[in-house]
Motif scaffolding. Sequence first.
Motif, short mmCIF file in Angstrom:
data_model
loop_
_atom_site.label_atom_id
_atom_site.label_comp_id
_atom_site.label_asym_id
_atom_site.label_seq_id
_atom_site.Cartn_x
_atom_site.Cartn_y
_atom_site.Cartn_z
N GLY A 1 -11.96 5.49 8.85
CA GLY A 1 -12.26 5.18 7.47
C GLY A 1 -11.61 6.17 6.53
N PRO A 2 -11.66 5.91 5.22
CA PRO A 2 -10.98 6.78 4.24
C PRO A 2 -11.40 8.24 4.38
N LYS A 3 -10.38 9.10 4.48
CA LYS A 3 -10.62 10.52 4.71
C LYS A 3 -10.26 11.33 3.48
N ARG A 4 -11.03 12.35 3.25
CA ARG A 4 -10.84 13.23 2.09
C ARG A 4 -9.48 13.92 2.17
N VAL A 5 -8.73 13.91 1.05
CA VAL A 5 -7.44 14.59 1.01
C VAL A 5 -7.50 15.90 0.24
N VAL A 6 -8.62 16.17 -0.42
CA VAL A 6 -8.80 17.43 -1.14
C VAL A 6 -10.22 17.91 -0.86
N GLN A 7 -10.37 19.19 -0.64
CA GLN A 7 -11.69 19.74 -0.33
C GLN A 7 -12.60 19.69 -1.55
N VAL B 1 -14.71 11.81 -22.30
CA VAL B 1 -14.86 11.16 -21.00
C VAL B 1 -14.47 12.13 -19.91
N ALA B 2 -15.30 12.18 -18.87
CA ALA B 2 -14.94 12.83 -17.60
C ALA B 2 -14.54 11.71 -16.65
N GLY B 3 -13.27 11.66 -16.30
CA GLY B 3 -12.75 10.57 -15.47
C GLY B 3 -12.85 10.89 -14.00
N HIS B 4 -13.12 9.86 -13.19
CA HIS B 4 -13.30 10.07 -11.76
C HIS B 4 -12.79 8.88 -10.97
N HIS B 5 -12.98 8.97 -9.65
CA HIS B 5 -12.66 7.88 -8.72
C HIS B 5 -11.15 7.84 -8.42
N PHE B 6 -10.53 9.00 -8.26
CA PHE B 6 -9.10 9.05 -7.98
C PHE B 6 -8.79 10.33 -7.20
N ALA B 7 -7.66 10.31 -6.48
CA ALA B 7 -7.08 11.49 -5.85
C ALA B 7 -8.02 12.23 -4.91
N THR B 8 -8.93 11.50 -4.25
CA THR B 8 -9.83 12.12 -3.28
C THR B 8 -9.85 11.34 -1.97
N ARG C 1 0.84 -1.19 0.00
CA ARG C 1 0.00 0.00 0.00
C ARG C 1 0.88 1.25 0.00
N GLN C 2 0.67 2.10 -0.99
CA GLN C 2 1.43 3.34 -1.08
C GLN C 2 0.84 4.39 -0.13
N ARG C 3 1.71 5.21 0.43
CA ARG C 3 1.26 6.23 1.37
C ARG C 3 0.82 7.49 0.63
N TRP C 4 -0.39 7.94 0.92
CA TRP C 4 -0.88 9.20 0.35
C TRP C 4 -0.54 10.37 1.28
N PRO C 5 -0.36 11.56 0.73
CA PRO C 5 -0.26 12.74 1.59
C PRO C 5 -1.58 12.97 2.33
N LYS C 6 -1.52 13.64 3.47
CA LYS C 6 -2.75 13.97 4.19
C LYS C 6 -3.58 15.02 3.47
N SER C 7 -2.91 15.82 2.65
CA SER C 7 -3.61 16.87 1.91
C SER C 7 -3.04 16.94 0.50
N VAL C 8 -3.91 17.02 -0.49
CA VAL C 8 -3.50 17.13 -1.89
C VAL C 8 -4.28 18.29 -2.51
N GLN D 1 -8.35 7.60 -0.32
CA GLN D 1 -7.53 6.42 -0.59
C GLN D 1 -8.30 5.17 -0.19
N LEU D 2 -8.73 4.44 -1.20
CA LEU D 2 -9.48 3.21 -0.98
C LEU D 2 -8.63 1.97 -1.24
N THR D 3 -7.58 2.11 -2.03
CA THR D 3 -6.80 0.95 -2.50
C THR D 3 -5.32 1.26 -2.42
N ASP D 4 -4.50 0.44 -3.08
CA ASP D 4 -3.05 0.46 -2.83
C ASP D 4 -2.26 1.47 -3.65
N GLU D 5 -2.75 1.87 -4.83
CA GLU D 5 -1.91 2.67 -5.72
C GLU D 5 -1.66 4.06 -5.16
N ALA D 6 -0.56 4.68 -5.61
CA ALA D 6 -0.20 6.03 -5.19
C ALA D 6 -1.23 7.03 -5.68
#
Length: 334
Positions: free
Chosen positions: A108-114, A284-291, A47-54, A293-298
């Motif tokens: 539980g998973p916490k928001r890293v961007v407002q 395409v409007a892409g989603h489900h990332f960088a908000t 599991r990659q570590r995410w910053p607390k705030s992005v 952390q649910l899984t392992d990727e950076a």
Amino acid sequence: MRKTRRRNPYYDGPVSDHFDGTHFFNPEGIEPLGFRDLLRWQFGGGRQRWPKSVPSPYSAAKPDARVDDADLRVTMVGHATMLVQVAGLNILTDPVWSERVSPFAFAGPKRVVQPGIAFDDLPPIDLVLISHNHYDHLDIATLKRLQAKHRPRVVTPLGNDTIIRRAVPDLQTITMDWGERISHAGISIDAEPAHHWSARGTADRRMALWASFVLSTPAGKIYHVGDTGFHHGIHYKAAQQKHGGFRLAILPFGAYEPRWFMKGQHQNPREAVIGMTLANAAYVAGHHFATFQLTDEAVDAPARALQDAMREHDIPLERFRPLRAGELFDVPAV
């Protein structure tokens, strides 16, 4: 002694090709893995570590009240939550303004961007699409706020209305099965299959349905997919055959590692690009990332992998937009 069938607390309806009388399922698909596999993943490392705030590169948006009938505008709030403005309507997808996507306020998973739109800056909300009942898509706290301020109409797959009405009894909620169509204010809404599952706790797995939605509007067709495994592209091909193609697809491309665990429920960026082509989506409007952390990727891995996949398939980068919080996308006409 004959074993008693477990009661479904959310839905009581006829058996179908994706409902056995108690549980919904993906026909010829992959069932979600069990608790032992969950432990193997959680304690297996990687599991990659995410910053607390992005911080987002975009400031919080303040949307117009409406857009013209021919226009199609999408503003990213975060994760799978977008404001879609089309045909004079304001539509929210899988709205979540909470700090965590969890049954608990303290874990539980916490928001890293407002959120990319402050809740109080939302225009009048007419319609809410909720694709399934996982906490990162069905957020009761947000639905209570929407009902108090906007009183929207909510469209969701079978069984999820029970969950919503228990918490927000006055919220106008309409349920749909795969293959059904309803009309709302000059547009039609089709519920289409997705390859996923559902649960709010440990004892209600697959007892409410999951779905994608197709909006047929005067400005073109929109294909909203909240969560899905790729499933050999079966659902993308079927959507193209039924609807002919889309001005816009709203597709997930994050939360996909490790593949052995996530393959049946979350597509990866390469699969999302292939899905775009199979569905015949112009943009395409892409989603489900960088908000969350649910899984392992950076945190930045999905966007980098998406660019690689786009180049691999010789598709211009501007056609598949990985939207960041506050980013506005005026979808070109087709």
